[in-house]
Write an enzyme that holds these catalytic residues in place. Structure first.
Site, PDB file in Angstrom:
ATOM      1  N   TYR A  36      38.766  -2.241  -4.458  1.00  0.00           N
ATOM      2  CA  TYR A  36      39.692  -1.711  -5.466  1.00  0.00           C
ATOM      3  C   TYR A  36      39.633  -0.177  -5.485  1.00  0.00           C
ATOM      4  O   TYR A  36      40.661   0.502  -5.405  1.00  0.00           O
ATOM      5  CB  TYR A  36      39.329  -2.288  -6.841  1.00  0.00           C
ATOM      6  CG  TYR A  36      40.044  -1.617  -7.993  1.00  0.00           C
ATOM      7  CD1 TYR A  36      41.350  -1.954  -8.322  1.00  0.00           C
ATOM      8  CD2 TYR A  36      39.408  -0.634  -8.756  1.00  0.00           C
ATOM      9  CE1 TYR A  36      42.009  -1.324  -9.375  1.00  0.00           C
ATOM     10  CE2 TYR A  36      40.050  -0.011  -9.806  1.00  0.00           C
ATOM     11  CZ  TYR A  36      41.357  -0.359 -10.111  1.00  0.00           C
ATOM     12  OH  TYR A  36      42.000   0.276 -11.152  1.00  0.00           O
ATOM     13  N   LEU A  93      55.243  -4.920  -5.845  1.00  0.00           N
ATOM     14  CA  LEU A  93      54.639  -3.795  -5.121  1.00  0.00           C
ATOM     15  C   LEU A  93      54.649  -3.985  -3.606  1.00  0.00           C
ATOM     16  O   LEU A  93      54.533  -3.034  -2.859  1.00  0.00           O
ATOM     17  CB  LEU A  93      53.180  -3.620  -5.559  1.00  0.00           C
ATOM     18  CG  LEU A  93      52.897  -2.765  -6.783  1.00  0.00           C
ATOM     19  CD1 LEU A  93      51.437  -2.882  -7.178  1.00  0.00           C
ATOM     20  CD2 LEU A  93      53.240  -1.302  -6.524  1.00  0.00           C
ATOM     21  N   LYS A 125      42.639   2.439  -4.401  1.00  0.00           N
ATOM     22  CA  LYS A 125      43.195   3.388  -5.363  1.00  0.00           C
ATOM     23  C   LYS A 125      43.037   4.830  -4.876  1.00  0.00           C
ATOM     24  O   LYS A 125      43.850   5.692  -5.175  1.00  0.00           O
ATOM     25  CB  LYS A 125      42.493   3.218  -6.718  1.00  0.00           C
ATOM     26  CG  LYS A 125      42.996   2.019  -7.523  1.00  0.00           C
ATOM     27  CD  LYS A 125      44.329   2.356  -8.175  1.00  0.00           C
ATOM     28  CE  LYS A 125      44.784   1.286  -9.139  1.00  0.00           C
ATOM     29  NZ  LYS A 125      46.011   1.666  -9.862  1.00  0.00           N
ATOM     30  N   ALA A 159      51.420  -0.770 -12.107  1.00  0.00           N
ATOM     31  CA  ALA A 159      51.227  -2.093 -11.499  1.00  0.00           C
ATOM     32  C   ALA A 159      50.070  -2.029 -10.512  1.00  0.00           C
ATOM     33  O   ALA A 159      49.910  -1.037  -9.803  1.00  0.00           O
ATOM     34  CB  ALA A 159      52.494  -2.514 -10.775  1.00  0.00           C
ATOM     35  N   ARG A 192      43.866  -5.855 -24.193  1.00  0.00           N
ATOM     36  CA  ARG A 192      43.143  -5.877 -22.927  1.00  0.00           C
ATOM     37  C   ARG A 192      43.091  -7.306 -22.377  1.00  0.00           C
ATOM     38  O   ARG A 192      42.924  -8.271 -23.137  1.00  0.00           O
ATOM     39  CB  ARG A 192      41.718  -5.371 -23.199  1.00  0.00           C
ATOM     40  CG  ARG A 192      40.840  -5.133 -22.000  1.00  0.00           C
ATOM     41  CD  ARG A 192      41.415  -4.142 -21.053  1.00  0.00           C
ATOM     42  NE  ARG A 192      40.392  -3.363 -20.373  1.00  0.00           N
ATOM     43  CZ  ARG A 192      40.533  -2.888 -19.132  1.00  0.00           C
ATOM     44  NH1 ARG A 192      41.619  -3.144 -18.445  1.00  0.00           N
ATOM     45  NH2 ARG A 192      39.584  -2.153 -18.597  1.00  0.00           N
ATOM     46  N   GLY A 204      54.389  -2.628 -13.907  1.00  0.00           N
ATOM     47  CA  GLY A 204      53.259  -3.219 -14.623  1.00  0.00           C
ATOM     48  C   GLY A 204      53.500  -3.200 -16.125  1.00  0.00           C
ATOM     49  O   GLY A 204      52.552  -3.100 -16.912  1.00  0.00           O
ATOM     50  N   GLY A 248      51.489  -5.417 -18.614  1.00  0.00           N
ATOM     51  CA  GLY A 248      50.046  -5.257 -18.780  1.00  0.00           C
ATOM     52  C   GLY A 248      49.681  -4.473 -20.036  1.00  0.00           C
ATOM     53  O   GLY A 248      50.567  -4.031 -20.783  1.00  0.00           O
ATOM     54  N   GLN A 299      46.589  -4.707  -8.652  1.00  0.00           N
ATOM     55  CA  GLN A 299      45.545  -5.721  -8.802  1.00  0.00           C
ATOM     56  C   GLN A 299      44.411  -4.928  -9.452  1.00  0.00           C
ATOM     57  O   GLN A 299      43.716  -4.164  -8.789  1.00  0.00           O
ATOM     58  CB  GLN A 299      45.172  -6.277  -7.421  1.00  0.00           C
ATOM     59  CG  GLN A 299      44.277  -7.507  -7.431  1.00  0.00           C
ATOM     60  CD  GLN A 299      42.941  -7.309  -8.110  1.00  0.00           C
ATOM     61  OE1 GLN A 299      42.789  -7.574  -9.328  1.00  0.00           O
ATOM     62  NE2 GLN A 299      41.959  -6.837  -7.385  1.00  0.00           N
TER      63      GLN A 299
HETATM   64  N1  GDD Z   1      34.463  -8.179 -16.183  1.00  0.00           N
HETATM   65  C1  GDD Z   1      33.155  -8.347 -16.437  1.00  0.00           C
HETATM   66  N2  GDD Z   1      32.704  -9.587 -16.823  1.00  0.00           N
HETATM   67  N3  GDD Z   1      32.336  -7.287 -16.308  1.00  0.00           N
HETATM   68  C2  GDD Z   1      31.044  -7.459 -16.603  1.00  0.00           C
HETATM   69  C3  GDD Z   1      30.511  -8.694 -17.021  1.00  0.00           C
HETATM   70  C4  GDD Z   1      31.378  -9.810 -17.122  1.00  0.00           C
HETATM   71  O1  GDD Z   1      30.991 -10.922 -17.459  1.00  0.00           O
HETATM   72  N4  GDD Z   1      29.186  -8.540 -17.260  1.00  0.00           N
HETATM   73  C5  GDD Z   1      28.894  -7.265 -17.002  1.00  0.00           C
HETATM   74  N5  GDD Z   1      30.012  -6.606 -16.595  1.00  0.00           N
HETATM   75  C6  GDD Z   1      30.073  -5.194 -16.197  1.00  0.00           C
HETATM   76  C7  GDD Z   1      30.659  -4.973 -14.817  1.00  0.00           C
HETATM   77  O2  GDD Z   1      29.681  -5.253 -13.805  1.00  0.00           O
HETATM   78  C8  GDD Z   1      31.045  -3.501 -14.909  1.00  0.00           C
HETATM   79  O3  GDD Z   1      29.933  -2.700 -14.643  1.00  0.00           O
HETATM   80  C9  GDD Z   1      31.420  -3.321 -16.375  1.00  0.00           C
HETATM   81  O4  GDD Z   1      30.947  -4.499 -17.054  1.00  0.00           O
HETATM   82  C10 GDD Z   1      32.889  -3.137 -16.653  1.00  0.00           C
HETATM   83  O5  GDD Z   1      33.613  -4.149 -16.039  1.00  0.00           O
HETATM   84  P1  GDD Z   1      35.171  -4.373 -16.356  1.00  0.00           P
HETATM   85  O6  GDD Z   1      35.397  -4.437 -17.815  1.00  0.00           O
HETATM   86  O7  GDD Z   1      35.630  -5.522 -15.528  1.00  0.00           O
HETATM   87  O8  GDD Z   1      35.859  -2.996 -15.909  1.00  0.00           O
HETATM   88  P2  GDD Z   1      35.643  -2.093 -14.603  1.00  0.00           P
HETATM   89  O9  GDD Z   1      34.856  -0.886 -15.052  1.00  0.00           O
HETATM   90  O10 GDD Z   1      35.147  -2.857 -13.462  1.00  0.00           O
HETATM   91  O11 GDD Z   1      37.141  -1.651 -14.276  1.00  0.00           O
HETATM   92  C11 GDD Z   1      38.069  -1.292 -15.290  1.00  0.00           C
HETATM   93  O12 GDD Z   1      38.069   0.109 -15.463  1.00  0.00           O
HETATM   94  C12 GDD Z   1      38.546   0.857 -14.345  1.00  0.00           C
HETATM   95  C13 GDD Z   1      38.453   2.334 -14.704  1.00  0.00           C
HETATM   96  O13 GDD Z   1      37.145   2.766 -14.447  1.00  0.00           O
HETATM   97  C14 GDD Z   1      39.437  -1.803 -14.881  1.00  0.00           C
HETATM   98  O14 GDD Z   1      40.341  -1.611 -15.952  1.00  0.00           O
HETATM   99  C15 GDD Z   1      39.974  -1.064 -13.681  1.00  0.00           C
HETATM  100  O15 GDD Z   1      41.297  -1.491 -13.401  1.00  0.00           O
HETATM  101  C16 GDD Z   1      39.951   0.432 -13.997  1.00  0.00           C
HETATM  102  O16 GDD Z   1      40.451   1.155 -12.897  1.00  0.00           O
END
Ligand code: GDD
Length: 342
Positions: free
Chosen positions: A153, A63, A157, A85, A188, A12, A15, A87
């Site tokens: 996911y 992977l 994990k 790496a 990011r 990965g 990334g 998804q």
């Molecule tokens: N992506 C996204 N887009 N998220 C949104 C949006 C939007 O338009 N609006 C609100 N959210 C909210 C999601 O519902 C979630 O609660 C929060 O924002 C964070 O979403 P993401 O930034 O997509 O990250 P994540 O928390 O789901 O996952 C990330 O962090 C994890 C560690 O806790 C990723 O990087 C994962 O790979 C990682 O494992």
């Protein structure tokens, strides 16, 4: 002398975390073998922006291809293997649950098997995640908090996390699991909420768009740190005398709404909120312009409402502490995107 250098394999590598980790390891004088999936979009742009593309030896990796993973381990016998790496987009895991399980769960197992068979001295780092806590069973989350993943996911994990522990206990493989809470940066991916926010606000600020930013759940709370700080912990885990599991977090949590407000401030917006649920809007007090609106399309089938991790063990055992706070992180990201938008 190239021959004396430690060899690190980073899957990965294209990334966000791959770029920061590769840079960190190069500074530590490692030979970095960067594993990447052919055909991935905007493949080398982050490594180019870090200025390290030429210093990394790039190798094809997938992977899902066990034979490829075995060959890599057999041929290169790396000192350290960092499995970054995956998804990694939680929302996509409901659309691609089987692929996610294969890549994020079985993929990590393939690497562990290849290490066991062909390179048992290789130390292994697994990118685990706070998504494994999902519907959190205690606040803050620590290394002993029970898991309750809320997405394919998170479940996938969690399998990889337990495989790490199991292979370490069963075969004496040095396998560590870093439970990283959300970590962001100007590198990011734009599908994640922080970068989606800073890109869109930067476009509004520079006049590239007039459309409001559309988001899903504004109330979700995350423990956001800086990816550049977190990669040091990945390395520290593998330098310790024993393999173990560590939470990597800041110990503070903020809502999506707060992130928008903070990033918006740097664009001159003073947001107030009107309406509720899908009718909620973020309006700039000065101009009356709608900057943010809710679109239920971005809601998730099951939400992780709040994450907040305790970095206490990381500090106590490995002497690590996050250096970048929430405001600094927001500022770093929005300023970088305004610069890019210009
Ligand atoms: N992506 C996204 N887009 N998220 C949104 C949006 C939007 O338009 N609006 C609100 N959210 C909210 C999601 O519902 C979630 O609660 C929060 O924002 C964070 O979403 P993401 O930034 O997509 O990250 P994540 O928390 O789901 O996952 C990330 O962090 C994890 C560690 O806790 C990723 O990087 C994962 O790979 C990682 O494992």
């Amino acid at each position: 002398m190239t021959n004396n250098k430690k060899i690190a394999m980073v899957s990965g590598v294209t990334g966000q975390d791959g770029g920061y980790l590769a840079k960190f390891l190069l500074q530590k004088n490692y030979r970095v073998l960067g594993l990447y999936r052919r055909g991935a979009t905007d493949t080398f742009s982050k490594l180019r922006e870090h200025g390290i593309l030429e210093q990394i030896e790039l190798l094809d990796f997938d992977l899902l291809e066990f034979s490829n993973i075995c060959r890599l381990l057999k041929n290169h016998q790396p000192d350290e293997f960092y499995n970054l790496a995956a998804q990694s987009f939680v929302a996509a895991s409901w659309e691609e649950p089987i692929y996610t399980a294969q890549a994020d769960g079985i993929g990590a197992l393939y690497i562990l098997e290849a290490i066991r068979e062909f390179s048992p001295k290789t130390k292994f780092y697994q990118a685990s995640t706070s998504e494994m806590f999902g519907k959190v069973q205690e606040i803050p989350q620590t290394e002993t908090t029970p898991f309750y993943p809320r997405s394919p996911y998170g479940v996938s994990k969690l399998m990889a996390h337990w495989m790490c522990i199991n292979y370490s206990e069963s075969f004496n493989i040095f396998a560590c699991s870093g439970i990283l809470f959300n970590h962001e940066s100007p590198m990011r991916g734009k599908e994640f909420v922080t970068r989606k926010i800073t890109c869109h606000l930067a476009d509004l600020f520079t006049g590239k768009t007039t459309e409001p930013l559309e988001l899903g759940n504004l109330n979700a709370k995350r423990d956001w740190g800086f990816a550049g700080d977190y990669v040091e912990m990945m390395w520290k885990m593998l330098q310790h005398s024993e393999p173990d599991t560590y939470v990597v977090a800041t110990g503070k949590t903020h809502s999506i709404r707060e992130f928008v407000e903070e990033a918006g401030r740097h664009c001159g917006y003073d947001l107030h909120w009107e309406g509720s649920d899908e009718n909620e809007k973020g309006i700039d007090k000065k101009t009356g312009k709608v900057i943010v609106k809710v679109n239920p399309k971005f809601y998730r089938p099951a939400e992780v409402e709040i994450l907040i991790g305790s970095p206490e063990k990381a500090k106590r055992v490995l002497g690590w502490e996050p250096k970048t706070d929430f405001k600094t992180l927001c500022q770093m990201m929005i300023l970088a995107d305004i610069e890019r938008a210009k």
